[in-house]
Design an enzyme around this catalytic site. Structure first.
Site, short mmCIF file in Angstrom:
data_model
loop_
_atom_site.label_atom_id
_atom_site.label_comp_id
_atom_site.label_asym_id
_atom_site.label_seq_id
_atom_site.Cartn_x
_atom_site.Cartn_y
_atom_site.Cartn_z
N SER A 1 0.88 -1.52 -0.04
CA SER A 1 -0.19 -0.05 0.23
C SER A 1 1.04 1.21 0.24
O SER A 1 0.40 1.97 -0.08
CB SER A 1 -0.55 0.21 1.27
OG SER A 1 0.09 -0.13 2.43
N TYR B 1 3.85 1.69 -1.33
CA TYR B 1 4.51 1.33 -2.10
C TYR B 1 3.07 2.09 -3.58
O TYR B 1 4.27 2.89 -4.50
CB TYR B 1 5.11 0.54 -2.94
CG TYR B 1 5.67 0.32 -4.55
CD1 TYR B 1 6.46 0.64 -4.32
CD2 TYR B 1 4.62 -0.04 -5.90
CE1 TYR B 1 7.49 0.47 -6.24
CE2 TYR B 1 5.32 -0.16 -6.62
CZ TYR B 1 6.63 0.20 -7.04
OH TYR B 1 7.01 -0.36 -8.51
N LYS C 1 19.31 -24.33 -16.39
CA LYS C 1 19.18 -23.81 -17.47
C LYS C 1 18.31 -23.68 -17.88
O LYS C 1 16.64 -24.41 -17.96
CB LYS C 1 19.56 -25.43 -18.68
CG LYS C 1 18.78 -25.33 -20.16
CD LYS C 1 19.37 -26.66 -21.85
CE LYS C 1 19.03 -26.43 -22.75
NZ LYS C 1 17.85 -25.96 -22.60
N GLU D 1 17.15 -14.44 -19.37
CA GLU D 1 15.75 -15.77 -20.03
C GLU D 1 14.41 -15.01 -19.05
O GLU D 1 14.19 -14.89 -18.13
CB GLU D 1 16.19 -17.14 -19.82
CG GLU D 1 15.13 -17.81 -19.62
CD GLU D 1 15.49 -18.92 -21.05
OE1 GLU D 1 14.99 -19.99 -21.54
OE2 GLU D 1 16.73 -18.48 -22.15
N CYS E 1 -22.31 -23.87 -29.23
CA CYS E 1 -23.80 -23.08 -29.63
C CYS E 1 -23.81 -24.26 -31.38
O CYS E 1 -24.69 -23.79 -31.27
CB CYS E 1 -22.64 -22.21 -30.20
SG CYS E 1 -22.60 -21.98 -31.15
#
Length: 720
Positions: free
Chosen positions: A70, A72, A155, A215, A455
């Protein structure tokens, strides 16, 4: 040696708590903005920017926040208020990372250095061969083979990117692509909180140019929560975090990216140029590079080890495999890299991979079980996805009872049906898939339905994919269609977000797009969390869209591959909705940015029975777009007969620049052709449009020259 040995001590902070009041126990009872002088507002805004950068770093990189959410939020809102009131926005302000103008395509950019692949294996014998080759070749190059060290890193199973900083400021990001060029995702990556807009330290003492490799991934916990939200909205969930990260980063609208929980790890320095007053030396080893990356405010992984023997690297991989399920990010093995950068240079590369790195992957996790049923899910775009319901089986410690079959073509290829014994593959996938039938116990393949299970509209095939043709009339697609209708780059209806749309659907108030304009004030006010005021506000918002500009109306319909620019081009070309509705494919192909495939998709959408009915219903209810007119949306003629294309980042969002051109009678298109008069080149431009401009002999100008061109015609830049 553990990762801790790479520490560099206390690096220079974004904000000194002793000098900046907004770092430790910051006040949030601010004086009204209107009471501040411009100089006082500017000083406070700069302190807030520095403090928010510090809080971002402590939260997203160090994972040790020092203020509450709050607090922040209060600091962030104060900064936004100051920037808005006194026009104090800067390109690297924290407020500028929360989205941006959508783009119509991802342009290609060249990497600062090649981003190559890494050879990989699941066999320890291949790792030993890699080690033997490295030591042999380094010995031949004059290095001591006994002194070889390896850095071992996880990795990551995400999407590789290049991020570029100039004088410490973020300027560009691109996907790996083919290793030489990648897609420009600068605005998308800007929204990721762990990617700093400015590096830590004095810009004069930082590298003048720095390109790093990282990454992008979606944390597991955040991925699960996000997929849950998608399913609750009736949308297709992502199969795994990697697909979620890759799909998100390639979104054309940065606002969409900002809403999704992406994160990043940085792990390599691709390019480095010293600044004129630089005090930071270029790293001489990978281990040192990781320390430098961290000292600059870039997030790196904390599971890194320096080893001297290849057996230690193999042991590292085995330990990592044991804990992989406890991590909040997907990994599929270990990357082993020669530590010394001079040794790397001597080892070199092949045409596709580094000779100084090797990936020792984990074995894939598979199991066999029986298909008990196949169900068909209808996604937000009408795509039909078959899902196998399985006899529950444990795969790598996770009980699996569902697996995607991707599409009808995949079912035919696998020849899979109810009762068959299949192999399940789950190499980190949250939604596993079926790679093969191991025992055929049924007759033939599962028969894909010819009508939508929701549908009952006919199902059509587009290559391997099946789609419901119900369009706007299919309930499974309706909620997403309504959300799209209300988007900022469509009709911009405030207060009509996903939660509200779901609530209206569940209450039976909205069963078609046209039902939005049949909403009743009393019925709305009775909904949970609503009242007379909120009901009145939504109705006023809807009323304001009953005579929308034609480009906004077309963008709101959700026609495949018709974004804001293409919608504007269609509106300019045809002028009225009726003219577009009756246009042939050949006429559609004559519009800028509309090729053969897009023309066919537009015609197919407009010919859809339920789509036609929906458009007719909307018009009957008074929602009828205004004709575009011969001279643009606002009737100006200053740029009449001038066609302009933009590339790269301007001082204003590209959409605003295009709107300005259109308002003054010009044409702003998304691609360069022989009809283009000028290509305006901003910061970090792509290469494809510049190539096309050269091929067509189109004049290229920078933003300053563009401003001069506008000034000659009495048009102010930047637009207000």
């Amino acid at each position: 040696m553990s990762e801790d040995a790479a520490g560099t001590g206390e690096a220079e902070r974004y904000a000194d708590p002793a000098e900046n009041p907004y770092v430790l126990d910051p006040p949030t009872d601010f004086e009204p903005v209107e009471n501040l002088s411009e100089s006082a507002a500017e000083a406070q805004a700069e302190q807030l920017r520095e403090a928010i950068r510090e809080h971002d770093y402590r939260y997203y990189v160090e994972a040790e926040p020092i203020v509450s959410d709050s607090t922040y939020d209060a600091l962030f809102e104060r900064l936004r208020d100051l920037e808005d009131a006194f026009d104090l926005r800067t390109s690297d302000s924290p407020t500028q990372r929360v989205g941006g103008a959508p783009v119509d395509e991802l342009e290609s950019v060249e990497h600062a250095a090649a981003m190559l692949s890494i050879d990989q294996t699941t066999d320890a014998a291949d790792v030993h061969e890699f080690d033997e080759r490295v030591r042999r070749e380094l010995d031949e190059s004059g290095f001591d083979p006994e002194a070889v060290e390896y850095v071992c890193e996880p990795k990551f199973d995400g999407l590789s990117i290049e991020v570029v900083y100039e004088d410490g400021e973020y300027v560009r990001a691109a996907t790996r692509g083919d290793g030489t060029t990648g897609d420009d995702v600068t605005e998308q990556v800007r929204t990721i909180r762990s990617v700093p807009q400015r590096l830590r330290g004095d810009p004069d003492r930082l590298p003048s140019f720095l390109a790093v490799r990282g990454e992008v991934y979606m944390p597991r916990e955040a991925f699960a929560e996000y997929n849950k939200e998608l399913q609750e909205r009736g949308e297709e969930p992502f199969a795994n975090p990697r697909n979620a990260a890759a799909g998100t980063l390639r979104q054309l609208d940065p606002d969409v990216v900002a809403e999704r929980p992406l994160d990043v790890f940085f792990f390599d320095v691709l390019a480095w140029e010293d600044g004129s007053d630089s005090e930071l030396a270029r790293p001489k080893s990978q281990f040192e590079a990781l320390s430098t990356i961290e000292s600059l405010g870039l997030r790196r992984n904390d599971r890194i080890e320096l080893t001297g023997e290849i057996e230690d690297a193999i042991a590292y991989r085995n330990r990592l495999q044991e804990v992989r399920d406890d991590l909040d990010y997907e990994i599929d093995g270990t990357v082993i890299k020669v530590n010394d950068l001079d040794a790397r240079e001597a080892l070199g590369t092949t045409s596709r991979s580094y000779r100084w790195a090797f990936a020792y992957k984990f074995p894939p996790r598979t199991e066999t079980t029986t298909v008990e049923d196949v169900v068909i899910q209808v996604g937000r775009t009408g795509r039909l996805t078959p899902v196998a319901l399985l006899e529950p089986v444990d795969v790598g410690g996770v009980t699996v009872s569902r697996a995607t079959l991707h599409n009808p073509a995949e079912i035919e290829t696998l020849n899979v049906n109810v009762g068959d014994v299949v192999r399940i593959y789950r190499a980190g996938d949250v939604i596993p898939y079926v790679p093969a039938v191991v025992e055929k116990r049924s007759e033939g393949a599962f028969e894909f339905p010819e009508r939508c299970p929701v549908c009952d509209s006919p199902v059509e095939r587009d290559g391997p994919i099946a789609y419901c043709t119900g369009g706007l009339g299919c309930p499974a697609q309706l909620e997403r269609a309504v959300e799209h209708w209300a988007r900022r780059d469509a009709l911009d209806i405030e207060g009509l977000g996903p939660e509200t749309v779901t609530q209206l659907r569940e209450a039976g108030l909205v069963e078609s797009l046209a039902d939005l304009y049949r909403l009743d004030r009393e019925a709305l006010a009775e909904l949970e969390g609503w009242g007379e005021t909120s009901a009145e506000n939504l109705l006023e918002q809807l009323e304001a869209t009953t005579e929308p500009p034609l480009p906004d109306f077309l963008a709101a319909l959700g026609i495949p591959d018709v974004g804001a620019t293409t919608a504007r081009n269609l509106a300019e070309h045809f002028g009225t909705l009726d003219a577009l509705l009756s246009a042939s494919e050949e006429e559609l192909r004559s519009v800028d940015d509309v090729g053969e495939t897009v023309a066919a998709e537009i015609r197919e959408f407009l010919d859809g029975e339920r789509n036609r009915e929906t458009i007719a219903e909307l018009r009957d209810l008074g929602v009828d777009p205004k004709p575009y007119g011969e001279t643009g949306a606002a009737g100006g003629t200053e740029l009449e007969d001038v066609t302009i294309v933009f590339t790269g980042s301007l001082s204003v969002p590209r959409g605003e620049a295009e709107d300005l051109v259109e308002r003054h009678g010009g044409s702003a298109t998304g691609s360069v052709s022989g009809n283009t008069d000028y290509l305006v080149i901003g910061e970090s431009p792509g290469t494809s449009k510049r190539r096309d401009a050269e091929a067509h002999g189109v004049e290229t100008i920078d933003e300053e020259a563009f401003e001069g061109l506008l000034a000659e015609r009495g048009i102010e830049w930047p637009p207000k």
